[in-house]
Design a protein around this motif. Structure first.
Motif, PDB file in Angstrom:
ATOM      1  N   ARG A   1      -0.257   9.532   2.204  1.00  0.00           N
ATOM      2  CA  ARG A   1      -1.515   9.240   2.872  1.00  0.00           C
ATOM      3  C   ARG A   1      -2.147  10.484   3.465  1.00  0.00           C
ATOM      4  O   ARG A   1      -1.474  11.314   4.043  1.00  0.00           O
ATOM      5  CB  ARG A   1      -1.215   8.229   3.965  1.00  0.00           C
ATOM      6  CG  ARG A   1      -2.096   8.361   5.142  1.00  0.00           C
ATOM      7  CD  ARG A   1      -2.238   7.035   5.832  1.00  0.00           C
ATOM      8  NE  ARG A   1      -3.587   6.868   6.191  1.00  0.00           N
ATOM      9  CZ  ARG A   1      -4.021   6.864   7.457  1.00  0.00           C
ATOM     10  NH1 ARG A   1      -3.178   6.962   8.435  1.00  0.00           N
ATOM     11  NH2 ARG A   1      -5.285   6.745   7.718  1.00  0.00           N
TER      12      ARG A   1
ATOM     13  N   LEU B   1      -3.545  -2.196   1.363  1.00  0.00           N
ATOM     14  CA  LEU B   1      -4.081  -1.222   2.308  1.00  0.00           C
ATOM     15  C   LEU B   1      -4.107   0.145   1.651  1.00  0.00           C
ATOM     16  O   LEU B   1      -3.228   0.471   0.842  1.00  0.00           O
ATOM     17  CB  LEU B   1      -3.207  -1.133   3.568  1.00  0.00           C
ATOM     18  CG  LEU B   1      -3.157  -2.323   4.529  1.00  0.00           C
ATOM     19  CD1 LEU B   1      -2.329  -1.949   5.753  1.00  0.00           C
ATOM     20  CD2 LEU B   1      -4.550  -2.757   4.949  1.00  0.00           C
ATOM     21  N   ARG B   2      -5.105   0.928   2.029  1.00  0.00           N
ATOM     22  CA  ARG B   2      -5.137   2.336   1.615  1.00  0.00           C
ATOM     23  C   ARG B   2      -5.800   3.133   2.724  1.00  0.00           C
ATOM     24  O   ARG B   2      -6.880   2.760   3.186  1.00  0.00           O
ATOM     25  CB  ARG B   2      -5.932   2.513   0.318  1.00  0.00           C
ATOM     26  CG  ARG B   2      -6.028   3.984  -0.108  1.00  0.00           C
ATOM     27  CD  ARG B   2      -6.743   4.154  -1.422  1.00  0.00           C
ATOM     28  NE  ARG B   2      -8.008   3.441  -1.416  1.00  0.00           N
ATOM     29  CZ  ARG B   2      -8.656   3.061  -2.520  1.00  0.00           C
ATOM     30  NH1 ARG B   2      -8.152   3.309  -3.698  1.00  0.00           N
ATOM     31  NH2 ARG B   2      -9.804   2.428  -2.435  1.00  0.00           N
ATOM     32  N   ASP B   3      -5.146   4.196   3.147  1.00  0.00           N
ATOM     33  CA  ASP B   3      -5.702   5.063   4.194  1.00  0.00           C
ATOM     34  C   ASP B   3      -6.188   4.288   5.419  1.00  0.00           C
ATOM     35  O   ASP B   3      -7.273   4.555   5.944  1.00  0.00           O
ATOM     36  CB  ASP B   3      -6.864   5.897   3.631  1.00  0.00           C
ATOM     37  CG  ASP B   3      -6.374   6.967   2.674  1.00  0.00           C
ATOM     38  OD1 ASP B   3      -5.150   7.188   2.599  1.00  0.00           O
ATOM     39  OD2 ASP B   3      -7.219   7.558   1.998  1.00  0.00           O
TER      40      ASP B   3
ATOM     41  N   LYS C   1       0.690  -0.161   6.883  1.00  0.00           N
ATOM     42  CA  LYS C   1       1.291  -1.502   6.756  1.00  0.00           C
ATOM     43  C   LYS C   1       2.066  -1.903   8.018  1.00  0.00           C
ATOM     44  O   LYS C   1       1.880  -2.990   8.561  1.00  0.00           O
ATOM     45  CB  LYS C   1       2.236  -1.550   5.533  1.00  0.00           C
ATOM     46  CG  LYS C   1       1.560  -1.209   4.225  1.00  0.00           C
ATOM     47  CD  LYS C   1       2.517  -1.262   3.063  1.00  0.00           C
ATOM     48  CE  LYS C   1       3.632  -0.234   3.092  1.00  0.00           C
ATOM     49  NZ  LYS C   1       3.156   1.163   2.975  1.00  0.00           N
TER      50      LYS C   1
ATOM     51  N   SER D   1      -0.057   4.090   4.665  1.00  0.00           N
ATOM     52  CA  SER D   1      -1.371   3.423   4.577  1.00  0.00           C
ATOM     53  C   SER D   1      -1.646   2.509   5.772  1.00  0.00           C
ATOM     54  O   SER D   1      -2.755   2.003   5.909  1.00  0.00           O
ATOM     55  CB  SER D   1      -1.491   2.638   3.266  1.00  0.00           C
ATOM     56  OG  SER D   1      -0.456   1.685   3.151  1.00  0.00           O
TER      57      SER D   1
ATOM     58  N   GLY E   1       0.852  -1.187   0.000  1.00  0.00           N
ATOM     59  CA  GLY E   1       0.000   0.000   0.000  1.00  0.00           C
ATOM     60  C   GLY E   1       0.882   1.229   0.000  1.00  0.00           C
ATOM     61  O   GLY E   1       2.077   1.139   0.280  1.00  0.00           O
TER      62      GLY E   1
END
Ligand SMILES: Nc1ncnc2c1ncn2[C@@H]1O[C@H](COP(=O)(O)OP(=O)(O)OP(=O)(O)O)[C@@H](O)[C@H]1O
Length: 254
Positions: A247, A218-220, A50, A48, A44
């Motif tokens: 992010r 993953l994002r945000d 991780k 994000s 990501g």
């Protein structure tokens, strides 16, 4: 065909840092699972979540809300001492810089968790690991006398010696040259294929991620997708769809 057993899972996982207006939800309700005996990569954009996810899965950090399960154990419900014991006995760690103790020999580093727990390492398994990782002639050396790739091999041997339920790897090839990085990934892949080890690895590198069985995106601070049987091409295009920008932290509702 039966579905693989789940080695670890996050359920509605929230990790917030800080309070008030400056608070950040590094993880904002993440649900995912790691199939046992498989290799999972986590990717990501920067920020994000991780590393926060990995730290929560490994019992290094506590959820603000939601659950982290290792087998049937809810890590968030454990006290500090119990979580320390879980990390020592049930989880193997491989960090970017190997994280070896500089005043101990490679062999002593490999045996460290067992020594701390007052256990004798399984000698046959130790010999097999050391042979497989090609570090048999390096065991008496201090970490400072080893190459970066050799240090990472020692870290992998240390992580695997206790036959942990999961091996958690945070950018394990980040400090290695291309060839050493490729070798290390091959070794981690071999641990999954030959020993049924469960591995979860955070990486920014699509080539490294393509060695895994599945990529979790993953994002945000949220789960943004899953890629089965990844190739460098499918990983790159999935990352492209996610956007690779920095992010924007999710504000915590007041
Ligand atoms: N201890 C902390 N205190 C405050 N904020 C934190 C803390 N740890 C992480 N964060 C914030 O949480 C968010 C997620 O961070 P995290 O390190 O998990 O992201 P990441 O995806 O691993 O990033 P990178 O790829 O850059 O390593 C970021 O906005 C970060 O600034």
């Amino acid at each position: 065909m039966t579905a693989p057993r789940v080695a670890a899972a996050a359920i509605g996982l929230v990790r917030a840092y800080g309070e008030g207006r400056g608070a950040v939800r590094a993880l904002d309700g993440v649900t995912l699972w790691l199939p046992a005996g498989r290799f999972t990569a986590v990717m990501g954009p920067s920020g994000s979540g991780k590393s926060t996810l990995l730290h929560c899965l490994a019992g290094l950090d506590r959820p603000t809300a939601g659950q982290v399960l290792l087998g049937d154990t809810d890590l968030g419900a454990l006290g500090e001492a119990a979580r320390t014991a879980v990390r020592r006995d049930r989880i193997g760690f491989v960090f970017q810089d190997g994280n070896l103790l500089g005043h101990l020999s490679a062999g002593e580093n490999i045996d460290l968790a067992a020594s701390l727990a007052g256990r004798r390492p399984d000698r046959g398994w130790r010999t097999e690991l050391v042979d497989r990782l090609g570090i048999g002639d390096r065991l008496r050396h201090l970490p400072g006398e080893l190459s970066g790739g050799q240090r990472q091999r020692v870290a992998v041997a240390r992580a695997l010696l206790g036959r942990p339920e999961i091996v958690v790897a945070d950018e394990p090839t980040g400090a290695l040259d291309t060839e050493s990085g490729r070798e290390l990934l091959g070794l981690l892949r071999g641990c999954v294929d030959d020993y049924g080890q469960t591995v979860v690895m955070v990486t920014h590198d699509p080539l490294a991620a393509s060695v895994s069985d599945q990529v979790l995106l993953l994002r945000d601070g949220t789960a943004a997708g899953r890629l089965a049987d990844p190739t460098p091409g499918t990983v790159l295009s999935a990352l492209g769809e996610l956007g690779t920008g920095g992010r924007r932290p999710a504000p915590v509702p007041s």
